[in-house]
Design a protein around this motif. Structure first.
Motif, PDB file in Angstrom:
ATOM      1  N   SER A 194       0.536  -1.091   0.356  1.00  0.00           N
ATOM      2  CA  SER A 194       0.223   0.195   0.206  1.00  0.00           C
ATOM      3  C   SER A 194       0.660   1.195  -0.167  1.00  0.00           C
ATOM      4  O   SER A 194      -0.092   2.215  -0.415  1.00  0.00           O
ATOM      5  N   THR A 227      -1.485   1.596  -5.622  1.00  0.00           N
ATOM      6  CA  THR A 227      -3.004   2.103  -5.180  1.00  0.00           C
ATOM      7  C   THR A 227      -3.777   0.675  -5.475  1.00  0.00           C
ATOM      8  O   THR A 227      -2.850  -0.304  -5.769  1.00  0.00           O
ATOM      9  N   ARG A 228      -4.230   0.859  -4.667  1.00  0.00           N
ATOM     10  CA  ARG A 228      -5.551  -1.023  -5.181  1.00  0.00           C
ATOM     11  C   ARG A 228      -5.538  -1.353  -6.407  1.00  0.00           C
ATOM     12  O   ARG A 228      -6.370  -2.475  -6.230  1.00  0.00           O
ATOM     13  N   TYR A 257      -1.328  -5.092  -5.329  1.00  0.00           N
ATOM     14  CA  TYR A 257      -2.271  -5.334  -5.187  1.00  0.00           C
ATOM     15  C   TYR A 257      -3.929  -6.178  -4.705  1.00  0.00           C
ATOM     16  O   TYR A 257      -4.156  -6.672  -3.565  1.00  0.00           O
TER      17      TYR A 257
END
Length: 736
Positions: free
Chosen positions: A345, A349-350, A355
């Motif tokens: 993180s 980013t997600r 991720y």
């Protein structure tokens, strides 16, 4: 309808008219000495520049950018996801970044320049970058020669004075700093020099001044960085090799080598620092997690022991222990994913694939954990509680041991960080300068001179719309009665006359008649052919008056008139020449007459015909000069006495030759043309355009004067002119 063959021929002729390569080649041949001279001059200038220009040397080296291996200890699967091969373009930009180059500037003190105060001298004879003689490392913030050795430890100026030159002088052993001829600071060299407002601060190191003043400049760091970038070249060797070639050019061999070495070292150093920084951040995170995990583990052990004492619990069955082991393994993996997620993180980013992979793994483990929890809920209550407590102990114990191992690995990794960049070849300077390339400069200069001179010739020809061949006039329906070549003999005579005029300061120096001085000249031969053509042209004329005019001054009307009259007189014809150009006529110079008593005198009633008509040296040739310049030449020509004069002369002579002013300048020729039985115009080769001649003829036609034809004068023998000196034979024979 035209046949295909005819149409093709027409198009071919049109193409030839548009692009006449033979004519273009002729233009180049005509100007060959200009082209050759310009090319040789350009070659000489190029070679001269090559010898006096400052030699530029090149230092180069090799760097290797390796793919990162290993990654974070314990995160093998994630390392495979996060591992990305370094982009060579990214590394190139990194080497040229202000971060790396700024460190080079600070390390070498390149923002301070010290050079002698001298007038600018071209090339190698100047000293734009001083060399520290006898010193292995060049002086970046100092200057040294046989007499001077000065270094600067610190020089601070306001931003507004950066990049501005200061003058450092030696005044009886005292250092004095000037700006714009104003004293800024003065004092002993081994003590700091400060301005009155304290904004300028100078600290000298070595101080052995010579007789020359020194120019001291504090450059802004951005100025120096941009200067380094302009001389720094970085590129990958091959494709996806990870090998970077780095080179730097300059006039000082030691200086460029030191700069390139500093760039390589700072680039490698920042890479190592970056790798160590990643390990440091991971270590800080794990150090924060260890106490928390330790506390959780202790609490879980205490709860387990307390419950066993309270319930006098026994060991779990094999089936229950298997469920516990599975649950502990899942919990350990979930905690490990939690740590990984905190690391990822911070970098992504997600939406990043790495991720999203972590989130997918966590959801899968949580699903499996939920199924195991269902099995646990079916066990007796005592076993459920024992299982939960033992699960907490074992999970936290595994996590704690794993974190301890990772902390030790990170500490070892931080201590042994080497980065993924290494220097393969240190900076070395090529023995021969890379610039200037004398042979290449010479060739390019010669080619440039050739192109420029050839272009000048072609452009000049494109803008020169002057008539060059009789065909150009014939195509417009204008008859050409003679094509008179440029006479070299007449040019020599003109030079002699001009020299005499300058020496005697006389405007009336006689001009020798070419027909008398050189009867065999080709120009005179052309006039003899014209004589034959005129015989037939004037057979249907109303009178014996022949007017010769032209479109503009300087076309050679007087030359043609005087020599044509002489040629006609030599065959026994009685000829009289009348200079009707009462403005600027100079025919009297051909016949050794003062021109004071002439046509203007007769027309104004101041003299009779016997007084103005004179016999020349040439038998059968008489002459009437222009006379004194009157204020109203056109009005005099319109007087009836001029018509009476033409009638009387026609009765006495076989031919009356009248020379007039150019029709496009004044209207005199149109008045004379009313009384002339035959009228010709003279056009000069390369000077008068077809359009100009056409306007001339139209101007005469508007005044009811018919022009029989034209005489093309002063034809030059050129490769671009297919007629040369002998064209008059063709045209004179055509008219005869």
């Amino acid at each position: 309808m035209s046949s295909p063959q005819t149409s093709h021929s027409g198009r071919l002729n049109q193409l030839n008219d548009e692009i006449d390569f033979q004519h273009l080649w002729g233009l180049v041949v005509d100007a060959r000495w200009l082209i050759v001279g310009t090319t040789l001059l350009a070659l000489a200038l190029g070679l001269l520049y090559g010898f006096i220009a400052t030699p530029i040397y090149k230092a180069d080296g090799l760097l290797q950018v390796e793919t990162k291996v290993g990654g974070m200890p314990g995160f093998g699967e994630l390392n495979e996801i996060l591992m990305q091969e370094s982009s060579s373009e990214a590394e190139v930009q990194l080497i040229q970044s202000r971060m790396v180059l700024g460190q080079v500037v600070d390390q070498l003190h390149m923002d301070i320049a010290v050079i002698p105060d001298r007038l600018p001298i071209i090339g190698r004879f100047g000293s734009p970058e001083p060399v520290a003689e006898g010193v292995p490392v060049p002086l970046f913030s100092g200057y040294r020669d046989s007499e001077t050795y000065v270094t600067v430890n610190h020089f601070n100026v306001p931003d507004s004075l950066q990049d501005e030159p200061f003058i450092l002088k030696n005044e009886d052993g005292i250092a004095a700093l000037y700006f714009d001829d104003e004293l800024v600071a003065k004092g002993v060299a081994d003590e700091p020099l400060r301005s009155e407002d304290g904004r300028i601060h100078l600290e000298l190191g070595e101080w052995q001044p010579g007789e020359e003043n020194l120019v001291l400049t504090k450059y802004s760091i951005l100025t120096v960085i941009n200067s380094i970038r302009n001389n720094l070249v970085v590129g990958e060797v091959g494709k996806q090799t990870g090998i970077l070639n780095i080179s730097y050019t300059g006039s000082n061999r030691n200086r460029i080598q030191a700069i390139l070495d500093a760039v390589s070292q700072n680039y490698v150093l920042q890479n190592i620092q970056r790798t160590a920084e990643e390990a440091e951040k991971s270590l800080e995170f794990l150090d924060e997690q260890l106490p928390e995990i330790k506390g959780v583990l202790t609490s879980a052990e205490e709860k387990l022991n307390a419950y066993r004492l309270e319930s006098e619990s026994v060991d779990l069955s094999l089936e229950t222990r298997s469920v516990l082991e599975r649950l502990v393994s899942i919990e350990a993996k979930l905690n490990e994913l939690k740590i990984k997620e905190s690391e990822v993180s911070a970098r992504f980013t997600r939406e990043h694939p790495a991720y999203r992979t972590l989130l997918q793994q966590r959801r899968s483990l949580e699903t499996e954990k939920a199924e195991i929890n269902k099995q646990i809920n079916e066990l007796p209550e005592t076993q459920q509680e024992i299982l939960r407590l033992m699960r907490d102990v074992e999970v936290n114990q595994q996590i704690y041991v794993a974190l301890l191992n990772k902390v030790q690995e990170l500490r070892i990794m931080k201590a042994s960080t080497v980065g993924n960049v290494r220097v393969i070849d240190s900076a070395l300077v090529q023995p021969e300068p890379v610039k200037p390339k004398k042979a290449l400069i010479g060739v390019l200069a010669a080619m440039l001179g050739l192109i420029m001179s050839g272009g000048y010739v072609l452009i000049r020809a494109a803008f020169n719309r002057g008539v060059e061949t009789p065909d150009q006039l014939e195509e417009q329906g204008i008859s050409v009665y003679a094509a008179i070549p440029l006479s070299e003999s007449q040019q020599k005579l003109d030079r002699v006359v001009d020299a005499l005029r300058r020496r005697k300061r006389s405007k009336h120096e006689p001009i020798p008649l070419l027909a008398e001085k050189d009867p065999a000249d080709l120009a005179i031969e052309a006039l003899r052919s014209l004589r034959t053509s005129l015989h037939f042209a004037m057979m249907e004329a109303d009178n014996k008056v022949l007017m010769i005019s032209g479109p503009s001054p300087g076309v050679g009307k007087s030359f043609v008139t005087a020599n044509l009259a002489a040629v006609l007189a030599q065959v026994g014809q009685r000829v009289v020449v009348v200079d009707a150009d009462m403005r600027k006529g100079h025919l009297h110079r051909y016949f050794e007459n003062d021109g004071q008593t002439g046509l203007s005198s007769f027309l104004s009633g101041q003299a009779d015909l016997d007084q103005v008509l004179v016999q020349t040296k040439e038998e059968n040739l008489s002459f009437i000069s222009r006379g004194q310049i009157p204020p109203n030449p056109a009005e005099l020509l319109m007087h009836k006495r001029f018509g009476e004069l033409m009638d009387k002369l026609s009765e006495q002579f076989d031919l009356v030759l009248v020379d007039t002013p150019p029709i496009l300048a004044v209207t005199d020729a149109a008045i004379v043309g009313q009384l002339a039985g035959t009228s010709l115009i003279v056009a000069r080769y390369g000077q008068n355009s077809v359009k100009e001649i056409d306007v001339t003829i139209n101007r005469f036609e508007q005044n009811k004067v018919t022009i029989k034809g034209a005489i093309l004068n002063c034809i030059e023998r050129r490769a671009s002119n297919e007629y040369g000196y002998y064209s008059y034979y063709k045209y004179s024979s055509d008219k005869s």
